[in-house]
Design a protein around this motif. Structure first.
Motif, PDB file in Angstrom:
ATOM      1  N   ALA A  13      -6.769  -0.636   4.599  1.00 21.54           N
ATOM      2  CA  ALA A  13      -5.897  -1.681   4.063  1.00 21.54           C
ATOM      3  C   ALA A  13      -6.503  -3.062   4.306  1.00 21.54           C
ATOM      4  O   ALA A  13      -6.467  -3.945   3.432  1.00 21.54           O
ATOM      5  CB  ALA A  13      -4.507  -1.582   4.687  1.00 21.54           C
TER       6      ALA A  13
ATOM      7  N   PHE B 105       0.831  -1.208   0.000  1.00 18.27           N
ATOM      8  CA  PHE B 105       0.000   0.000   0.000  1.00 18.27           C
ATOM      9  C   PHE B 105       0.864   1.255   0.000  1.00 18.27           C
ATOM     10  O   PHE B 105       1.942   1.295   0.598  1.00 18.27           O
ATOM     11  CB  PHE B 105      -0.891   0.030   1.246  1.00 18.27           C
ATOM     12  CG  PHE B 105      -1.897  -1.075   1.314  1.00 18.27           C
ATOM     13  CD1 PHE B 105      -3.183  -0.888   0.825  1.00 18.27           C
ATOM     14  CD2 PHE B 105      -1.574  -2.301   1.872  1.00 18.27           C
ATOM     15  CE1 PHE B 105      -4.119  -1.907   0.882  1.00 18.27           C
ATOM     16  CE2 PHE B 105      -2.501  -3.330   1.938  1.00 18.27           C
ATOM     17  CZ  PHE B 105      -3.778  -3.125   1.444  1.00 18.27           C
ATOM     18  N   HIS B 106       0.352   2.281  -0.647  1.00 12.80           N
ATOM     19  CA  HIS B 106       0.930   3.622  -0.531  1.00 12.80           C
ATOM     20  C   HIS B 106      -0.069   4.616  -1.122  1.00 12.80           C
ATOM     21  O   HIS B 106      -0.882   4.251  -1.982  1.00 12.80           O
ATOM     22  CB  HIS B 106       2.271   3.729  -1.247  1.00 12.80           C
ATOM     23  CG  HIS B 106       3.158   4.806  -0.679  1.00 12.80           C
ATOM     24  ND1 HIS B 106       2.985   6.140  -0.964  1.00 12.80           N
ATOM     25  CD2 HIS B 106       4.199   4.733   0.193  1.00 12.80           C
ATOM     26  CE1 HIS B 106       3.880   6.857  -0.303  1.00 12.80           C
ATOM     27  NE2 HIS B 106       4.629   6.020   0.420  1.00 12.80           N
ATOM     28  N   HIS B 107       0.003   5.860  -0.655  1.00 12.10           N
ATOM     29  CA  HIS B 107      -0.898   6.881  -1.205  1.00 12.10           C
ATOM     30  C   HIS B 107      -0.332   7.502  -2.482  1.00 12.10           C
ATOM     31  O   HIS B 107      -1.026   8.241  -3.177  1.00 12.10           O
ATOM     32  CB  HIS B 107      -1.181   7.975  -0.172  1.00 12.10           C
ATOM     33  CG  HIS B 107       0.055   8.548   0.459  1.00 12.10           C
ATOM     34  ND1 HIS B 107       0.633   7.993   1.582  1.00 12.10           N
ATOM     35  CD2 HIS B 107       0.819   9.615   0.122  1.00 12.10           C
ATOM     36  CE1 HIS B 107       1.698   8.706   1.914  1.00 12.10           C
ATOM     37  NE2 HIS B 107       1.839   9.688   1.038  1.00 12.10           N
TER      38      HIS B 107
ATOM     39  N   LEU C 230       2.267  -1.446   4.703  1.00 12.49           N
ATOM     40  CA  LEU C 230       1.699  -0.114   4.512  1.00 12.49           C
ATOM     41  C   LEU C 230       2.400   0.923   5.378  1.00 12.49           C
ATOM     42  O   LEU C 230       2.831   0.627   6.498  1.00 12.49           O
ATOM     43  CB  LEU C 230       0.193  -0.105   4.807  1.00 12.49           C
ATOM     44  CG  LEU C 230      -0.287  -0.281   6.239  1.00 12.49           C
ATOM     45  CD1 LEU C 230      -1.661   0.351   6.405  1.00 12.49           C
ATOM     46  CD2 LEU C 230      -0.379  -1.757   6.605  1.00 12.49           C
TER      47      LEU C 230
ATOM     48  N   THR D 124      -6.246   4.257   8.161  1.00 11.36           N
ATOM     49  CA  THR D 124      -5.397   3.711   7.103  1.00 11.36           C
ATOM     50  C   THR D 124      -5.284   2.187   7.240  1.00 11.36           C
ATOM     51  O   THR D 124      -5.387   1.449   6.256  1.00 11.36           O
ATOM     52  CB  THR D 124      -3.999   4.354   7.155  1.00 11.36           C
ATOM     53  OG1 THR D 124      -4.106   5.751   6.864  1.00 11.36           O
ATOM     54  CG2 THR D 124      -3.056   3.715   6.146  1.00 11.36           C
TER      55      THR D 124
ATOM     56  N   VAL E  98      -1.755  -1.493  -4.036  1.00 17.71           N
ATOM     57  CA  VAL E  98      -3.006  -0.776  -3.770  1.00 17.71           C
ATOM     58  C   VAL E  98      -2.697   0.665  -3.398  1.00 17.71           C
ATOM     59  O   VAL E  98      -1.921   0.915  -2.464  1.00 17.71           O
ATOM     60  CB  VAL E  98      -3.808  -1.440  -2.638  1.00 17.71           C
ATOM     61  CG1 VAL E  98      -5.148  -0.720  -2.443  1.00 17.71           C
ATOM     62  CG2 VAL E  98      -4.041  -2.920  -2.909  1.00 17.71           C
ATOM     63  N   GLN E  99      -3.318   1.588  -4.107  1.00 16.62           N
ATOM     64  CA  GLN E  99      -3.145   2.994  -3.786  1.00 16.62           C
ATOM     65  C   GLN E  99      -4.197   3.418  -2.767  1.00 16.62           C
ATOM     66  O   GLN E  99      -5.394   3.305  -3.005  1.00 16.62           O
ATOM     67  CB  GLN E  99      -3.251   3.870  -5.028  1.00 16.62           C
ATOM     68  CG  GLN E  99      -2.948   5.347  -4.748  1.00 16.62           C
ATOM     69  CD  GLN E  99      -2.931   6.186  -6.006  1.00 16.62           C
ATOM     70  OE1 GLN E  99      -3.108   5.677  -7.108  1.00 16.62           O
ATOM     71  NE2 GLN E  99      -2.728   7.477  -5.842  1.00 16.62           N
ATOM     72  N   LEU E 100      -3.733   3.892  -1.605  1.00 12.05           N
ATOM     73  CA  LEU E 100      -4.621   4.411  -0.577  1.00 12.05           C
ATOM     74  C   LEU E 100      -5.026   5.841  -0.927  1.00 12.05           C
ATOM     75  O   LEU E 100      -4.199   6.634  -1.384  1.00 12.05           O
ATOM     76  CB  LEU E 100      -3.915   4.412   0.782  1.00 12.05           C
ATOM     77  CG  LEU E 100      -3.657   3.048   1.409  1.00 12.05           C
ATOM     78  CD1 LEU E 100      -2.545   3.149   2.444  1.00 12.05           C
ATOM     79  CD2 LEU E 100      -4.933   2.515   2.052  1.00 12.05           C
TER      80      LEU E 100
END
Length: 434
Positions: free
Chosen positions: A67, A6-8, A92, A63, A23-25
């Motif tokens: 996730a 995960f990362h924004h 994440l 967050t 996966v984009q947060l």
């Protein structure tokens, strides 16, 4: 094992592969790359509308919950070795990972209990910080928090409607927190518009989107996201009210909360634990350790749904809104409550016990009509078996099959379980289905 990274910022995500799911947060759908999934796109705007800065620990908890929801949605149980138990490794970034590293095992244990999966967390630096609130109410419709003193989950179901009605009748001023899945908002709005008293609403949606493949539909961890949204709301209410701790109400009848398996065959896969007392206690411990200032309270832990209906503090209002509430576990498929799944039967039995007129539309109006339908009667048969066993089966080990319970209130849990079965028994007899 499936790794979810995960990362924004999509530039920090690795390429997708058979074993790695990027996966984009808080990401935008269709932006960035074509091999990443996204979750939480609408969330930041909704939090900004609270008009106050929320603490970083609440943002990190959200967050984590997003996730978890992504993993629960994007990784199918059918692909697991045993067709059910998934091994999920989540990597994440958090804004304050040092606060959460000591809680890793607690989170993994709580989620294993909740979903039955094997969870592993790897927290890193660089997480999404608490967003700056909107400062211009004329430009952005902000949520009014003035005068509020608590938070209440508000799903659009009958229990949450009773919870909100009772709180307002008691003079409380709740922030009603809704997880607005597609189709839910209409029912939530119909109930909310006739509530009497001072309240505000915080509506939010995790909005998960998988870039490819089919998603899983079991959604065993959905309550963690709901609680995370509520924790954010509680922190916002606290910032305005200056209370030390905020009451976070989870209105759920005790029979459903326990969700003891109706038959031995239903132990595990057919027994959800979304508000089970052990799970709620586990999350409360995590919130306390992370310094998130809210107390999770289920005021109906020892009430059946029928008792909730009968004792509602504004019965006329409940009668006015009950047709707008949804209890069915299948309603999204047909946009209509089926009337014969376990939640539907519990709902109908509760209204029968509470002597509240039920004019809701059900796909199967008469329960007895499905007894000869082999593809429809599974839930009814399970309820009939449970009701029949009530007289001979020891309720203690029975309810313990759903999870650990505190010794001090164990008899109260047994009573609400037996009372719930009795309500179902009376209703099935009235329907000539027993």
């Amino acid at each position: 094992m499936t790794q979810l990274i995960f990362h924004h910022n999509h530039q920090h995500l690795p390429p997708a592969s058979d074993d790695v799911l990027p996966v984009q947060l808080y990401g935008l759908i269709g932006k960035g790359r074509g091999d990443i999934s996204v979750i939480g796109n609408p969330v930041i705007d909704k939090i900004k509308r609270l008009g106050v800065q929320i603490p970083s620990q609440a943002m990190d908890f959200l967050t984590i919950a997003l996730a978890v929801t992504a993993a629960d949605t994007f990784v199918r149980r059918a692909d697991a070795e045993d067709g059910w138990t998934r091994r999920l490794s989540l990597h994440l970034p958090l804004h304050e990972p040092a606060r959460w590293l000591p809680l890793t095992k607690d989170l993994e244990r709580a989620l294993h209990f909740l979903s039955g999966d094997i969870w592993s967390f790897n927290f890193q630096k660089g997480g999404y910080p608490p967003p700056e609130p909107y400062c211009w109410p004329d430009r952005h419709r902000r949520i009014s928090l003035k005068g509020l003193d608590c938070v209440c989950l508000f799903s659009g179901g009958m229990d949450s409607a009773i919870g909100a009605i009772d709180l307002l009748a008691q003079g409380r001023a709740p922030l009603l927190v809704s997880h607005c899945y597609k189709g839910d908002k209409k029912h939530q709005d119909q109930v909310a518009k006739v509530l009497e008293g001072h309240y505000s609403r915080f509506e939010i949606n995790a909005d998960p989107h998988l870039y490819t493949r089919k998603t899983d539909i079991t959604m065993r961890t959905r309550s963690l996201n709901f609680l995370a949204f509520a924790a954010v709301g509680a922190c916002a209410v606290r910032a305005v009210s200056q209370q030390e701790n905020i009451d976070l109400f989870v209105p759920e009848n005790g029979f459903i909360s326990l969700n003891a398996p109706l038959t031995p065959r239903r132990t595990g896969t057919l027994s959800t634990r979304t508000t089970h007392p052990h799970f709620i206690k586990s999350i409360q411990g995590i919130l306390d350790a992370a310094d998130i200032p809210c107390r999770i309270i289920n005021p109906y832990q020892f009430k059946t749904k029928g008792q909730m209906a009968a004792e509602c503090k504004n019965r006329q209002l409940l009668e006015d809104v009950v047709d707008s509430t949804v209890s069915c576990s299948h309603w999204k498929r047909k946009k209509m409550q089926c009337g014969i799944c376990v939640p539907c039967v519990i709902r109908r039995a509760a209204l029968h016990a509470g002597r509240i007129s039920d004019t809701s539309s059900y796909r199967f109006e008469t329960v007895a009509d499905v007894l000869n339908k082999t593809d429809r009667r599974d839930d009814i048969q399970a309820l009939r078996i449970a009701v029949t066993q009530k007289a001979t089966r020891n309720p203690g080990p029975w309810i313990a099959d759903s999870g650990p319970l505190p010794v001090a209130t164990f008899e109260d849990f047994q009573k609400v379980f037996l009372d719930g079965l009795y309500e179902i028994e009376v209703f099935l007899k009235a329907e000539a289905a027993l």
